[in-house]
Write an enzyme that holds these catalytic residues in place. Sequence first.
Site, PDB file in Angstrom:
ATOM      1  N   HIS A  63      -7.881  -2.860  -1.620  1.00 32.08           N
ATOM      2  CA  HIS A  63      -8.819  -3.087  -2.735  1.00 32.08           C
ATOM      3  C   HIS A  63      -8.895  -1.837  -3.615  1.00 32.08           C
ATOM      4  O   HIS A  63      -8.790  -1.922  -4.839  1.00 32.08           O
ATOM      5  CB  HIS A  63     -10.204  -3.441  -2.170  1.00 32.08           C
ATOM      6  CG  HIS A  63     -11.328  -3.401  -3.163  1.00 32.08           C
ATOM      7  ND1 HIS A  63     -11.890  -4.539  -3.708  1.00 32.08           N
ATOM      8  CD2 HIS A  63     -12.002  -2.361  -3.721  1.00 32.08           C
ATOM      9  CE1 HIS A  63     -12.849  -4.190  -4.552  1.00 32.08           C
ATOM     10  NE2 HIS A  63     -12.945  -2.876  -4.569  1.00 32.08           N
ATOM     11  N   GLU A  64      -9.073  -0.676  -2.974  1.00 32.57           N
ATOM     12  CA  GLU A  64      -9.222   0.561  -3.755  1.00 32.57           C
ATOM     13  C   GLU A  64      -7.939   0.874  -4.527  1.00 32.57           C
ATOM     14  O   GLU A  64      -7.988   1.263  -5.691  1.00 32.57           O
ATOM     15  CB  GLU A  64      -9.616   1.743  -2.850  1.00 32.57           C
ATOM     16  CG  GLU A  64     -10.934   1.569  -2.090  1.00 32.57           C
ATOM     17  CD  GLU A  64     -12.130   1.178  -2.964  1.00 32.57           C
ATOM     18  OE1 GLU A  64     -12.081   1.359  -4.191  1.00 32.57           O
ATOM     19  OE2 GLU A  64     -13.110   0.654  -2.414  1.00 32.57           O
ATOM     20  N   HIS A  67      -7.568  -1.101  -7.634  1.00 36.16           N
ATOM     21  CA  HIS A  67      -8.378  -0.681  -8.781  1.00 36.16           C
ATOM     22  C   HIS A  67      -7.551   0.085  -9.811  1.00 36.16           C
ATOM     23  O   HIS A  67      -7.888   0.130 -10.992  1.00 36.16           O
ATOM     24  CB  HIS A  67      -9.555   0.193  -8.329  1.00 36.16           C
ATOM     25  CG  HIS A  67     -10.792  -0.586  -8.041  1.00 36.16           C
ATOM     26  ND1 HIS A  67     -11.319  -1.500  -8.921  1.00 36.16           N
ATOM     27  CD2 HIS A  67     -11.628  -0.583  -6.962  1.00 36.16           C
ATOM     28  CE1 HIS A  67     -12.418  -2.031  -8.405  1.00 36.16           C
ATOM     29  NE2 HIS A  67     -12.619  -1.499  -7.215  1.00 36.16           N
ATOM     30  N   GLU A 123     -13.939  -5.715 -10.238  1.00 34.38           N
ATOM     31  CA  GLU A 123     -14.051  -5.733  -8.775  1.00 34.38           C
ATOM     32  C   GLU A 123     -13.356  -6.965  -8.191  1.00 34.38           C
ATOM     33  O   GLU A 123     -12.749  -6.899  -7.130  1.00 34.38           O
ATOM     34  CB  GLU A 123     -15.513  -5.691  -8.347  1.00 34.38           C
ATOM     35  CG  GLU A 123     -16.183  -4.346  -8.563  1.00 34.38           C
ATOM     36  CD  GLU A 123     -15.522  -3.219  -7.758  1.00 34.38           C
ATOM     37  OE1 GLU A 123     -14.975  -3.488  -6.680  1.00 34.38           O
ATOM     38  OE2 GLU A 123     -15.562  -2.067  -8.226  1.00 34.38           O
ATOM     39  N   ASP A 127     -10.446  -7.144  -5.544  1.00 33.03           N
ATOM     40  CA  ASP A 127     -10.612  -7.932  -4.315  1.00 33.03           C
ATOM     41  C   ASP A 127      -9.427  -8.863  -4.084  1.00 33.03           C
ATOM     42  O   ASP A 127      -8.877  -8.933  -2.983  1.00 33.03           O
ATOM     43  CB  ASP A 127     -11.891  -8.789  -4.394  1.00 33.03           C
ATOM     44  CG  ASP A 127     -13.118  -8.045  -3.890  1.00 33.03           C
ATOM     45  OD1 ASP A 127     -12.960  -7.001  -3.235  1.00 33.03           O
ATOM     46  OD2 ASP A 127     -14.239  -8.523  -4.153  1.00 33.03           O
TER      47      ASP A 127
HETATM   48 ZN   LIG Z   1     -14.113  -1.819  -5.888  1.00 32.58          ZN
END
Ligand SMILES: [Zn+2]
Length: 215
Positions: A63-64, A67, A123, A127
Site C-alpha cells: 500500500h505504502e 502511494h 488512499e 489500497d
Molecule cells: Zn495510505
Amino acid sequence: MFEQYHRPFDRSKWNMSGYEVNASYNPSTNDITFPAAILQRPFYDLKQTVSQNYGGIGSVIAHEISHAFDNNGANFDELGNMKNWWTQRDYKSFQSLTQKMIDQFDGISYMGRKVNGALVVNENIADVGGLACALEVAKSEPNFNCKVFFVNWALNWRIKSTKQINEMLLSVDVHSPAPLRCNIIAQDMDDLYKAFDIKKTDGMWLDKTQRLNIW
Ligand SMILES: [Zn+2]
C-alpha cells in the site's frame, strides 16, 4: 520544524515514532516508513503463516509503495521533486481509472452519511494496488492459502470508534472507513470470489466489469 526551513533536507529523520501502529509514504522524499509497533499481530508475526503475513504487513508495505503511484505521488519523480515523468497516453489512462476509483466509493452510505469519493481516492488507489501486489507475491509461495490471506486482510481493519469520530473522519479523513476499505477493495480482487466461492446472489458479489485494478 521551523529550524529546518531553508536547510538541506535531512533524509535520516523518521516520519513517526516507533511506538505507533501506522505506516506512511512521503512523496517529497520517495520513502516508506514502518514504525516498530506495526510489526506485530495481526500484521506480522514469526508464528503466523506466510499467507497471514502477506495479508497483513505485506498488504500494508505494498500500500505504502503504491502511494508513489497514486494521483498525488504520480506528480513526483524518484528523488521527490515535483515533475511530470508520464507519457501523455499513460497519464490520460491513469486519470480515467482514477475517476472510476472515485465513482466506486462516491455516495456509499456509511453510518447515516455518505462517502466523498474524491476525498478518499488516493488512499483507495494505494489500497487496491497494494492488495493486488501483496496477493500476487503471496500466490508464488508454495503453501499459499487465499482464504487465510483475505481473513488476515480483514483483521487489519478491525476498529472501534464512536459515532462522532466516524462522522468527523467521513468529512476530513483521506482514508475510506475501515469496513469499506476491507470489503470493497477485496471485492476488486478476482481471487476473492474463488477463495470463498462467492456467487452472483451473494452480498459480496461485484460484477467483473465493475472490479477495479489500476495497476
Ligand atoms: Zn495510505
